[in-house]
Write a protein that holds these residues in place. Structure first.
Motif, short mmCIF file in Angstrom:
data_model
loop_
_atom_site.label_atom_id
_atom_site.label_comp_id
_atom_site.label_asym_id
_atom_site.label_seq_id
_atom_site.Cartn_x
_atom_site.Cartn_y
_atom_site.Cartn_z
N UNK A 55 1.91 -6.05 11.57
CA UNK A 55 1.32 -6.17 10.24
C UNK A 55 2.29 -5.59 9.21
N UNK A 56 1.88 -5.65 7.92
CA UNK A 56 2.70 -5.07 6.87
C UNK A 56 2.81 -3.57 7.08
N UNK A 57 3.82 -2.97 6.48
CA UNK A 57 4.01 -1.53 6.65
C UNK A 57 2.94 -0.76 5.89
N UNK A 58 2.66 0.45 6.36
CA UNK A 58 1.66 1.29 5.69
C UNK A 58 2.07 1.64 4.28
N UNK A 59 3.37 1.82 4.06
CA UNK A 59 3.86 2.14 2.72
C UNK A 59 3.63 0.98 1.76
N UNK A 60 3.89 -0.23 2.23
CA UNK A 60 3.65 -1.43 1.42
C UNK A 60 2.18 -1.51 1.02
N UNK A 61 1.28 -1.35 1.98
CA UNK A 61 -0.15 -1.42 1.71
C UNK A 61 -0.58 -0.29 0.78
N UNK A 62 -0.03 0.90 0.98
CA UNK A 62 -0.41 2.04 0.14
C UNK A 62 -0.07 1.81 -1.32
N UNK A 63 1.07 1.15 -1.57
CA UNK A 63 1.44 0.86 -2.95
C UNK A 63 0.40 -0.03 -3.61
N UNK A 64 -0.03 -1.07 -2.92
CA UNK A 64 -1.01 -1.97 -3.52
C UNK A 64 -2.40 -1.34 -3.55
N UNK A 65 -2.64 -0.31 -2.73
CA UNK A 65 -3.92 0.39 -2.79
C UNK A 65 -4.06 1.21 -4.07
N UNK A 66 -2.95 1.61 -4.70
CA UNK A 66 -3.05 2.40 -5.93
C UNK A 66 -3.06 1.53 -7.18
N UNK A 67 -3.00 0.21 -6.99
CA UNK A 67 -3.08 -0.72 -8.11
C UNK A 67 -4.52 -1.21 -8.23
N UNK A 68 -5.02 -1.31 -9.44
CA UNK A 68 -6.39 -1.76 -9.67
C UNK A 68 -6.63 -3.11 -9.03
N UNK A 69 -7.79 -3.28 -8.41
CA UNK A 69 -8.10 -4.50 -7.68
C UNK A 69 -8.06 -5.77 -8.53
N UNK A 70 -8.24 -5.63 -9.83
CA UNK A 70 -8.26 -6.80 -10.70
C UNK A 70 -6.92 -7.05 -11.39
N UNK A 71 -5.94 -6.19 -11.16
CA UNK A 71 -4.70 -6.24 -11.94
C UNK A 71 -3.82 -7.44 -11.59
N UNK A 72 -3.99 -8.03 -10.42
CA UNK A 72 -3.16 -9.15 -10.01
C UNK A 72 -3.89 -10.48 -10.07
N UNK A 73 -5.06 -10.49 -10.66
CA UNK A 73 -5.84 -11.72 -10.73
C UNK A 73 -5.07 -12.85 -11.41
N UNK A 74 -4.91 -13.96 -10.69
CA UNK A 74 -4.23 -15.13 -11.24
C UNK A 74 -2.72 -15.05 -11.25
N UNK A 75 -2.14 -13.97 -10.77
CA UNK A 75 -0.69 -13.81 -10.82
C UNK A 75 -0.03 -14.56 -9.66
N UNK A 76 0.97 -15.40 -9.94
CA UNK A 76 1.68 -16.11 -8.87
C UNK A 76 2.48 -15.12 -8.01
N UNK A 77 2.34 -15.26 -6.69
CA UNK A 77 3.00 -14.33 -5.77
C UNK A 77 3.70 -15.11 -4.65
N UNK A 78 4.91 -14.70 -4.35
CA UNK A 78 5.66 -15.21 -3.21
C UNK A 78 5.77 -14.07 -2.21
N UNK A 79 5.34 -14.30 -0.97
CA UNK A 79 5.37 -13.24 0.03
C UNK A 79 6.47 -13.47 1.05
N UNK A 80 7.04 -12.37 1.53
CA UNK A 80 8.07 -12.43 2.56
C UNK A 80 7.94 -11.24 3.48
N UNK A 81 8.53 -11.36 4.66
CA UNK A 81 8.49 -10.26 5.63
C UNK A 81 9.71 -10.35 6.54
N UNK A 82 10.08 -9.21 7.09
CA UNK A 82 11.19 -9.15 8.03
C UNK A 82 10.76 -8.43 9.29
#
Length: 213
Positions: free
Chosen positions: A94-121
């Motif tokens: 799965x994604x790293x805990x640090x990656x998830x923790x960063x998005x956990x401190x962002x308001x749940x509505x702050x990314x509504x409608x925002x275009x996102x490209x995801x990648x992983x290694x």
């Protein structure tokens, strides 16, 4: 007369090492998006957030409830951007805990409608499905608009030895970059000043630009 502003692209890299294959993939995806938008005559401003650099700030935010200036700046970079590239290493499928923790401190509505490209290694191609069962649901929960192509890069994907399975990485990067660029170009008011009289493009038409012809 309206003046077009540069499109703002935020890039999240959650790699832990220096140099990092996660940052390398993030940079390749960024250049693919930039090339597509430049060809279309759009200027792009890119800001990169290395989550590793604010790891302590994230932990302190969980304990205190208050972000540090550096963390606040990182959050503002992401929430104010027109589009987002988010890349994480895969740990334990799965994604790293640090990656998830960063998005956990962002308001749940702050990314509504925002275009996102995801990648992983990751070290092996077996982890590639983490993009679909972990990252895509995360951003769907945050009500972001995730482009169809997610890009996974295993260790064997870097270098190219004639293998038709591993040598597709540049193709996947370019396709994903084109999909995000297409959404950014058609954002209602994206990259334009508030007094612009640009017509609002219906969301269904925005998604239609991503369908293969």
């Amino acid at each position: 007369m309206s003046t077009r502003q540069a499109l703002r692209l935020a890039v999240i890299s959650a790699g832990l090492s220096v140099p990092s294959s996660t940052r390398l993939l993030a940079d390749r995806l960024t250049e693919a998006v930039r090339a597509e938008l430049t060809e279309a005559g759009r200027e792009v401003e890119v800001r990169v957030v290395e989550v590793r650099d604010i790891a302590v700030d994230i932990a302190k935010n969980f304990a205190s409830g208050f972000p540090s200036p550096d963390l606040s700046d990182a959050i503002e970079t992401v929430t104010s951007a027109d589009g987002l590239i988010a890349v994480t290493p895969v740990f334990t499928a799965s994604y790293s805990g640090l990656f998830k923790s960063f998005f956990d401190v962002i308001d749940n509505d702050a990314l509504t409608g925002k275009p996102v490209l995801t990648g992983a290694t990751g070290g092996t191609a077996r982890h590639s499905l983490a993009l679909e069962y972990a990252l895509r649901p995360l951003f769907a929960y945050l009500r972001a608009v995730v482009v169809p192509t997610a890009v996974y890069a295993a260790s064997g994907d870097w270098g190219g030895k004639g293998d038709p399975l591993t040598d597709t990485l540049p193709t996947r990067i370019n396709r994903a970059g084109r999909e995000l660029a297409d959404l950014l170009r058609t954002l209602p008011g994206g990259g334009t000043r508030a007094d612009d009289d640009t017509d609002v493009v219906p969301f269904t038409e925005q998604l239609a630009t991503l369908r293969p012809e």
